[in-house]
Design an enzyme around this catalytic site. Structure first.
Site, mmCIF file in Angstrom:
data_model
loop_
_atom_site.group_PDB
_atom_site.id
_atom_site.type_symbol
_atom_site.label_atom_id
_atom_site.label_comp_id
_atom_site.label_asym_id
_atom_site.label_seq_id
_atom_site.Cartn_x
_atom_site.Cartn_y
_atom_site.Cartn_z
ATOM 1 N N GLY A 171 -11.597 -0.109 -40.127
ATOM 2 C CA GLY A 171 -12.055 -0.322 -41.499
ATOM 3 C C GLY A 171 -12.311 -1.796 -41.747
ATOM 4 N N GLY A 172 -12.113 -2.211 -42.987
ATOM 5 C CA GLY A 172 -12.344 -3.612 -43.352
ATOM 6 C C GLY A 172 -11.408 -4.550 -42.624
ATOM 7 N N GLY A 406 -40.012 -23.827 -24.892
ATOM 8 C CA GLY A 406 -39.077 -23.968 -26.000
ATOM 9 C C GLY A 406 -37.638 -23.980 -25.514
ATOM 10 N N ALA A 407 -37.391 -23.256 -24.431
ATOM 11 C CA ALA A 407 -36.028 -23.174 -23.914
ATOM 12 C C ALA A 407 -35.541 -24.550 -23.459
ATOM 13 C CB ALA A 407 -35.957 -22.172 -22.778
HETATM 14 C C1 HXC Z 1 -0.404 4.385 -44.569
HETATM 15 C C2 HXC Z 1 -0.417 4.892 -42.357
HETATM 16 C C3 HXC Z 1 -1.717 4.385 -42.240
HETATM 17 C C4 HXC Z 1 -2.335 3.855 -43.390
HETATM 18 C C5 HXC Z 1 -1.087 5.077 -40.323
HETATM 19 N N1 HXC Z 1 -0.065 5.330 -41.157
HETATM 20 N N2 HXC Z 1 -2.108 4.513 -40.960
HETATM 21 N N3 HXC Z 1 0.226 4.902 -43.525
HETATM 22 N N4 HXC Z 1 -1.633 3.887 -44.531
HETATM 23 N N5 HXC Z 1 -3.549 3.340 -43.336
HETATM 24 C C6 HXC Z 1 1.207 5.932 -40.844
HETATM 25 C C7 HXC Z 1 1.074 7.400 -40.485
HETATM 26 O O1 HXC Z 1 1.116 8.189 -41.639
HETATM 27 C C8 HXC Z 1 2.299 7.598 -39.611
HETATM 28 O O2 HXC Z 1 3.427 7.731 -40.448
HETATM 29 C C9 HXC Z 1 2.454 6.289 -38.905
HETATM 30 O O3 HXC Z 1 1.710 5.352 -39.676
HETATM 31 C C10 HXC Z 1 1.884 6.298 -37.507
HETATM 32 O O4 HXC Z 1 0.579 6.836 -37.573
HETATM 33 P P1 HXC Z 1 0.095 8.017 -36.623
HETATM 34 O O5 HXC Z 1 -1.116 8.577 -37.229
HETATM 35 O O6 HXC Z 1 1.229 8.946 -36.327
HETATM 36 O O7 HXC Z 1 -0.232 7.213 -35.294
HETATM 37 P P2 HXC Z 1 -1.369 7.494 -34.234
HETATM 38 O O8 HXC Z 1 -1.421 8.944 -33.887
HETATM 39 O O9 HXC Z 1 -1.141 6.509 -33.133
HETATM 40 O O10 HXC Z 1 -2.745 7.142 -34.965
HETATM 41 C C11 HXC Z 1 -3.011 5.814 -35.371
HETATM 42 C C12 HXC Z 1 -4.258 5.767 -36.288
HETATM 43 C C13 HXC Z 1 -4.046 6.767 -37.467
HETATM 44 C C14 HXC Z 1 -5.487 6.176 -35.491
HETATM 45 C C15 HXC Z 1 -4.410 4.351 -36.759
HETATM 46 O O11 HXC Z 1 -2.770 6.518 -38.043
HETATM 47 C C16 HXC Z 1 -5.087 6.592 -38.519
HETATM 48 O O12 HXC Z 1 -6.189 7.112 -38.376
HETATM 49 N N6 HXC Z 1 -4.697 5.953 -39.625
HETATM 50 C C17 HXC Z 1 -5.629 5.749 -40.716
HETATM 51 C C18 HXC Z 1 -6.658 4.725 -40.375
HETATM 52 C C19 HXC Z 1 -7.505 4.382 -41.560
HETATM 53 O O13 HXC Z 1 -8.430 5.151 -41.903
HETATM 54 N N7 HXC Z 1 -7.130 3.335 -42.258
HETATM 55 C C20 HXC Z 1 -7.740 2.939 -43.474
HETATM 56 C C21 HXC Z 1 -8.945 2.119 -43.046
HETATM 57 S S1 HXC Z 1 -9.813 1.551 -44.406
HETATM 58 P P3 HXC Z 1 4.648 8.726 -40.076
HETATM 59 O O14 HXC Z 1 5.582 8.533 -41.197
HETATM 60 O O15 HXC Z 1 4.059 10.083 -39.983
HETATM 61 O O16 HXC Z 1 5.137 8.232 -38.770
HETATM 62 C C22 HXC Z 1 -9.260 0.054 -44.585
HETATM 63 C C23 HXC Z 1 -9.853 -0.621 -45.735
HETATM 64 C C24 HXC Z 1 -9.634 -2.085 -45.627
HETATM 65 O O17 HXC Z 1 -8.474 -0.429 -43.857
HETATM 66 C C25 HXC Z 1 -10.677 -2.725 -46.458
HETATM 67 C C26 HXC Z 1 -10.580 -4.195 -46.439
HETATM 68 C C27 HXC Z 1 -11.821 -4.757 -47.008
#
Ligand code: HXC
Length: 519
Positions: A171-172, A406-407
């Protein structure tokens, strides 16, 4: 509670904080071949030098049941330490705590070390391993990212910022590393993308694996987003330490000159033979680089991306410098979009941090064709031109063989204010290569010769005459565009001596807010 009890309580709290998300999650991290946030810091910093900040910080969110999930430190380890005795500031995201996701307080902790790094004029190192914005915290998390981005931007060109990606970076969240100077990714365990595979599939229908979308291979070979691919985290951390050897603490300091017992006067006779006589035959410019720098040590950046240009750090007599070199063994060293972008960014990195630039030229020109033109080679080539012309650090250019069109102008020419321009005796500095020039100038005359053999012989003769007359270093040298024609075997000491003489260089451009670089 007695003072002894309070001290015991402190020790317990510290142990609790050090456990992050708990042993189970630490085990999972290890099973995936990853270190924990703290293990990474231990590997990175000089032993015993780490001083941690904000170990007792917790998040402030009361939604989605998060109030019952409190972890001391809130998923990021931050603080200060030293690398080879030099102060650095560091943050290390802890995936074992809520997936290393970024909350408001998590961001505040990172911002605190960023602010201190800026005030103290010390490098900032970010170790990334995070699921991105903590979903439960909503806009506070987004605001936290933006606070970090803003600081990345303010710090750019002031202190070196290095990012290692050792896990997810989605993401961001990718934009903080993207705003830093150097990105290192670990093989198999890291990935970076703005939009993950699932959303990609929903929106565009494209079915793609996480590795193919944003793994270390993709970003070091295809996109050029990352500068180094490390076989594992240990190698990644060693790379951070290595890169810092060439960078000063901040933009007001010079890079550190180290002791060197590789004599700068070292003459290398084999350099006289390294460039093939036939101008169309390739050779590996990295052989030249290794032969001229201290101890043959060259830290190449973006080794796998745009291989037609080589960029990286080396030293001459202990003095760090950045090297930019066309690579005749890949696409004949032609300049294209990717090569221009790669080299322009490197030149700016060197200039921002007072690192002299040594340019080794062997370039047949810009790559022609609609693919390049539609992709905006005009703008991308102009980036490199802009970067060289804007750079005020010492600039030394050595033309090894071809420097056409040019290079030639772009690659650290005298008119872009290179301080010293040397050429090897076999250099061909001209508007274009002999073959192309003869076709343009003598095409009509040649087409009138009916016999093919005769025509080819005439072409050959005209080419030789052209090469003799124009494609040599002496025309440019007569005009003073080349300061000296040097024997290849003397190149090391000529560059080392030049670097020493240029150490006191002062050049200031006209006052302005900033230029409008062709981005
Ligand atoms: C809250 C999160 C989280 C998140 C993971 N966890 N990402 N909690 N917010 N963004 C938590 C899970 O619920 C889980 O909790 C623990 O972290 C471990 O995650 P898993 O999914 O079990 O791990 P894994 O299978 O290794 O997968 C990792 C992952 C997946 C691929 C990163 O967690 C995932 O897809 N997370 C979301 C990614 C995402 O879309 N993020 C937002 C992006 S947008 P428990 O308690 O079950 O262990 C963004 C905007 C920013 O970032 C903008 C800035 C401009």
């Amino acid at each position: 509670m007695s003072l002894q009890d309070k001290i015991r309580q402190l020790t317990e709290l510290r142990s609790q904080a050090r456990l992050g998300g708990g042993e189970k999650r630490i085990d999972k991290q290890h099973q995936q071949g990853k270190f924990t946030a703290r293990e990474r810091i231990d590997l990175l910093l000089d032993e015993g030098s780490f001083e941690e900040y904000d170990m007792f910080v917790t998040h402030r969110c009361h939604d989605f049941g998060l109030e019952s999930q409190q972890f001391l430190g809130d998923g990021v380890v931050t603080g200060r330490g030293t690398i080879d005795g030099r102060v650095v500031y560091v943050f290390s995201q802890d995936f074992t705590v809520l997936g290393g996701s970024l909350s408001e307080t998590f961001a505040m902790k990172i911002c605190k070390v960023m602010d201190q790094a800026m005030k103290m004029g010390a490098p900032l190192i970010g170790l990334n391993d995070s699921g991105g914005a903590r979903i439960q915290e909503g806009v506070n998390s987004l605001a936290g990212y933006a606070e970090i981005f803003y600081r990345n931007i303010q710090a750019s060109g002031v202190i070196p910022q290095i990012s290692a990606v050792f896990g997810p970076c989605a993401g961001g969240a990718v934009y903080s590393p993207a705003l830093t100077d150097i990105i290192i990714m670990s093989e198999q365990t890291s990935y970076m993308f703005v939009t993950g595979p699932k959303v990609t599939k929903t929106v565009t229908g494209e079915d793609i694996t996480i590795e193919n979308l944003g793994g270390a291979d993709i970003h070091t070979k295809k996109s050029g987003v990352a500068h180094f691919k490390a076989a594992d985290e240990k190698e990644g951390i060693l790379l951070i330490r290595k890169v810092l050897e060439y960078l000063p603490q901040n933009n007001l300091e010079e890079p550190i000159i180290t002791e060197c017992d590789d004599p700068i006067e070292r003459i290398d006779d084999e350099l006289n033979e390294i460039v093939p006589e036939d101008p169309n035959k390739p050779y590996d410019v990295k052989d030249v680089i290794h032969r001229i720098v201290d101890y043959e040590e060259f830290l190449e950046m973006q080794r796998l991306y745009a291989k037609n240009i080589v960029t990286g750090f080396a030293k001459f007599g202990g003095m760090p410098c950045g090297i930019v070199a066309n690579q005749p063994s890949f696409l004949a060293g032609v300049l294209d979009i990717d090569a221009s972008r790669k080299a322009a960014r490197f030149v700016r990195l060197c200039d921002a941090f007072n690192i002299p630039i040594v340019t080794l030229v062997d370039v047949p020109g810009f790559l022609p064709g609609s693919f390049q033109e539609y992709g905006g080679i005009i703008i991308h080539g102009a980036k490199l031109l802009f970067a060289y012309g804007e750079a005020t650090v010492p600039k030394i250019t050595v033309t090894l063989r071809k420097a056409y069109g040019g290079a030639h102008d772009v690659m650290g020419s005298k008119q872009l204010r290179a301080d010293l321009n040397y050429a090897w005796p076999g250099a061909e500095i001209a508007v274009m290569g002999a073959k192309g020039a003869i076709e343009v100038l003598e095409g009509r005359k040649l087409s009138q010769v009916e016999n093919q053999e005769e025509r080819e012989a005439m072409h050959q003769k005209l080419e030789e005459e052209y090469r003799e007359k124009f494609a040599n270093p002496y025309v440019a040298a007569r005009y003073g565009y080349i300061d000296d024609v040097i024997e290849p075997r003397n190149t090391r000491w000529r560059i080392a001596r030049a670097l020493r003489s240029l150490a006191t260089k002062k050049e200031v451009g006209p006052p302005k807010k900033h230029g409008n670089m062709p981005l």
